[in-house]
Write a protein that holds these residues in place. Structure first.
Motif, mmCIF file in Angstrom:
data_model
loop_
_atom_site.group_PDB
_atom_site.id
_atom_site.type_symbol
_atom_site.label_atom_id
_atom_site.label_comp_id
_atom_site.label_asym_id
_atom_site.label_seq_id
_atom_site.Cartn_x
_atom_site.Cartn_y
_atom_site.Cartn_z
ATOM 1 N N ARG A 187 0.740 -1.137 0.144
ATOM 2 C CA ARG A 187 0.014 0.210 -0.035
ATOM 3 C C ARG A 187 0.710 1.338 -0.312
ATOM 4 O O ARG A 187 0.708 1.993 -0.287
ATOM 5 N N ASP A 205 -1.962 3.806 -1.819
ATOM 6 C CA ASP A 205 -2.069 4.489 -1.318
ATOM 7 C C ASP A 205 -1.499 5.604 -1.106
ATOM 8 O O ASP A 205 -2.144 7.054 -0.214
ATOM 9 N N HIS A 206 0.380 5.709 -0.787
ATOM 10 C CA HIS A 206 1.146 6.494 -0.249
ATOM 11 C C HIS A 206 2.564 6.195 -1.078
ATOM 12 O O HIS A 206 3.274 5.351 -0.849
ATOM 13 N N ASP A 263 2.446 11.239 -3.874
ATOM 14 C CA ASP A 263 2.406 12.085 -3.112
ATOM 15 C C ASP A 263 3.278 13.144 -2.027
ATOM 16 O O ASP A 263 2.209 14.320 -2.540
#
Ligand code: SF4
Length: 684
Positions: free
Chosen positions: A401, A428-429, A445
């Motif tokens: 993730r 996600d990151h 990110d």
């Protein structure tokens, strides 16, 4: 006219694994000229990249402030003319807090990709952060796309993954074999040593499906069919065994597994393999006799051997060839996988690989792991981590993730880029630490602006196992920071109390856990500029191999067909690689004014007859499609290429060759088959 130089700093070239020593001439905080020093690997020579590719750190797109993705901004490749659209500037505290917060997850959901362009000290700290801060072995770097299969076969066969003799030893070789490598383009200064050796009487064998500039120096130029390396090499072994040309004394004293190998290669007679590999049986016999009867011989190889679904088998066959002829551990003899990046050897030694701790200590071996647990003060994961391509699969499957990527560009270098880019964008990151907003950073990110080569001091290990000092010559621009500082700031935010004062202190710690660095101190490196490991020995294994019984092990190789072959829909084979003027994904050289002017556009290189059949003239537009993607670029005829074979460099973001490449992996080394993909060409 250039400003007059005011300072001279002795350092290294930032590009290939040859590791040329350079003097930077600096004026007004910028490098204005470079000059080759008298290093062991370059003897004052530099290629066009070392001579002219030093201006990229001052490119207008250089990152000088931390960036955070704007809320809701889509993760997609950005317009190169305005690459910052989706980001806002942030303070270091905000960016580091944000980066670290997203990395606080279960260990199996995290991974790190370090860099073969960073120093040994950066590689060591990066893998230590992943192993102790993330608490996972999910750490890898571009060696996985480079020589992972060579190292797997070398460790299995001779107990050591590094070269057994330096490039310069070709001067003492009676025969030189260059296979699956194009040194004139990719290791140009090494190529100059090879040419000089031939001029002084050495016999050269070049084996390259594409053909190359060294062919005109070669006694034999073998344009074998792409992906049939084992067929060719086993046929050579067959001749050497049948004609009893091997070194029986060396085999008896220093090698195991000869009988099994001899029996195995009986099925590979030259007449049987000739139609497979495209080289006539008589030529195979002549090459076998030349190599086996030479008093000394060196084999140098590159990605043409390693980037295959049977890359480990390819290397096994080469290792067997050298071993049965006794061409290891002697003057003018040796095995030399030419390292690509300037520090891929050092980054691997420092543990930037998922199955091994520093100095190739396997994570699964309790006693070896315990030494690092004692040194680093915490329990370590005993399970080998994910490799580069496996990380992308895990990300798409939702198991991975968050990632921390330092100085690598998988959104350009991985196979099947649509897949890799979707994997990176779906995280996600994603934390990216780099000097430019690379194709990978565009999907991040948070982006942390780091140090370019000429802005940092550190040690780097070249293809010859020579550890050399790279020295900071120019200041960091804007608010960019040293990579070592950034790694430590993230580590502290992940609960590690790290306070290394600089690279010297990190190197000192490395010497306590890496016996290969025995006897080397930072002061010695500073004073001497470069030291060969281990123990100053240029030629290794003159008496024993670092295996349990001191003998090398022959392993028969079987893989003779690439994973993808041509058919009616995809009648061409694409092979990818580099060109002289550009380096890997182009993040540096395409921002170097001279180098980009020399080679400004993406090209699809095709045999002239194939191009004529397509009705396309030189410079005309071609579309190239594989089962995975498509690119468009200018047509470039090359009469050296056999019909049916196409070449494209993977450095052009606007026509990324890896959109087309096959992600199938070598089962042992997990390296993808970047060298063979079935494609079709369409005139535009
Ligand atoms: Fe740099 Fe490699 Fe060229 Fe030497 S051969 S100048 S290290 S790119």
């Amino acid at each position: 006219p250039q400003p007059e130089a005011t300072t001279q700093i002795d350092s290294l070239c930032p590009y290939c694994g040859v590791g040329c020593q350079v003097t930077y001439h600096v004026a007004d905080g910028a490098i204005v000229r470079t000059e080759g020093r008298d290093g062991l690997a370059n003897e004052q020579r530099l290629c066009v990249k070392g001579r002219f590719g030093f201006d990229y750190p001052r490119h207008r797109h250089r990152l000088t402030m931390p960036l955070i993705r704007k809320p809701g901004a889509p993760k997609e490749p950005l317009d190169p003319a305005d690459p910052f659209t989706h980001f806002r500037e942030a303070s270091w505290d905000e960016a580091l807090d944000f980066a670290a917060a997203g990395l606080k997850r279960p260990p199996s959901a995290l991974a790190g990709l370090g860099s073969a362009k960073g120093s040994n000290e950066e590689a060591y700290l990066f893998q230590k952060l992943v192993r102790t801060g993330f608490q996972t072995n999910n750490v890898d770097h571009c060696t996985r796309l480079c020589h992972a299969s060579s190292v797997t076969a070398l460790l299995e066969g001779i107990g050591s993954g590094a070269v057994t003799a330096p490039v310069a030893e070709v001067a003492n070789a009676e025969v030189i074999v260059v296979i699956g490598a194009n040194p004139t383009a990719n290791h140009p200064v090494a190529a100059s040593f090879i040419k000089n050796a031939v001029r002084k009487g050495a016999k050269l064998v070049v084996a390259d499906p594409r053909g190359q500039a060294l062919d005109r120096f070669a006694e034999h130029s073998l344009r074998f069919r792409s992906g049939t390396d084992v067929a060719l090499l086993n046929a050579i072994l067959h001749v050497i065994v049948c004609e009893k040309l091997y070194d029986a004394d060396f085999v008896a004293a220093r090698v195991t597994g000869f009988e099994a190998l001899a029996e195995h290669v009986m099925a590979y007679a030259p007449e049987v393999m000739a139609p497979v590999c495209g080289i006539e049986a008589d030529t195979i016999r002549a090459v076998a006799r030349l190599f086996a009867t030479a008093r000394s011989a060196m084999i140098l190889w590159g990605m043409g051997i390693s980037q295959h679904a049977h890359g480990t088998d390819n290397s096994r066959a080469l290792i067997a060839l050298a071993l049965i002829c006794g061409h290891v551990g002697r003057k003018g003899s040796g095995l030399h996988p030419l390292r690509g990046q300037n520090n891929v050897q050092g980054a691997s030694d420092a543990g930037l690989i998922p199955m091994m701790l520093p100095d190739y200590q396997r994570v699964g071996e309790e006693g070896r792991r315990a030494r690092f647990e004692a040194a680093w003060g915490m329990d370590l994961d005993p399970t080998p981590g994910l490799t580069v391509v496996e990380m992308m699969d895990a990300a798409l499957a939702g198991r991975l993730r968050a990632m921390y990527v330092m100085g690598e560009n998988p959104a350009m270098s991985d196979p099947d880029l649509s897949h890799a880019r979707a994997a990176l964008a779906g995280l996600d990151h994603l934390v990216v630490q780099d000097i430019f907003l690379t194709e990978t950073a565009m999907l991040a990110d948070v982006v942390l602006p780091a140090s370019a080569f000429a802005e940092k001091t550190g040690s780097f290990t070249n293809t010859d196992r020579h550890i050399q000092m790279g020295r900071a010559a120019v200041p960091l621009p804007g608010d960019a920071r040293q990579d070592l500082w950034i790694i430590q700031e993230l580590a502290r935010r992940l609960g590690l109390d790290w306070r290394y004062s600089g690279p010297a202190e990190v190197f000192a710690e490395m010497t306590t856990v890496m016996p290969s660095l025995g006897g080397i101190t930072w002061e010695r490196l500073e004073r001497e500029g470069g030291i060969t490991t281990p123990q100053g020995k240029a030629i290794l294994f003159d008496d024993a191999f670092p295996t349990q019984d001191g003998k090398a092990r022959l392993v028969p190789a079987s893989g003779i067909a690439p994973a993808e072959t041509v058919d009616g829909d995809y009648p061409f084979i694409l092979t990818t690689g580099r060109v002289l003027e550009h380096w890997h994904t182009g993040s540096m050289t395409r921002r170097s004014e001279v180098l980009d002017q020399l080679r400004p556009q993406a090209e699809i290189t095709v045999n002239p007859d194939d191009l004529a059949a397509l009705g396309v003239a030189e410079g005309g537009r071609l579309r190239m499609e594989s089962r995975r993607g498509a690119v468009e670029a200018a047509a470039k005829p090359d009469p050296r290429l056999p019909r049916g074979l196409v070449f494209m460099a993977f450095c052009y973001g606007e026509a990324a060759a890896n959109m087309l490449t096959n992600p199938v992996l070598d089962p042992m080394a997990k390296i993808p088959e970047l060298k063979v993909s079935a494609v079709r060409l369409l005139a535009l």
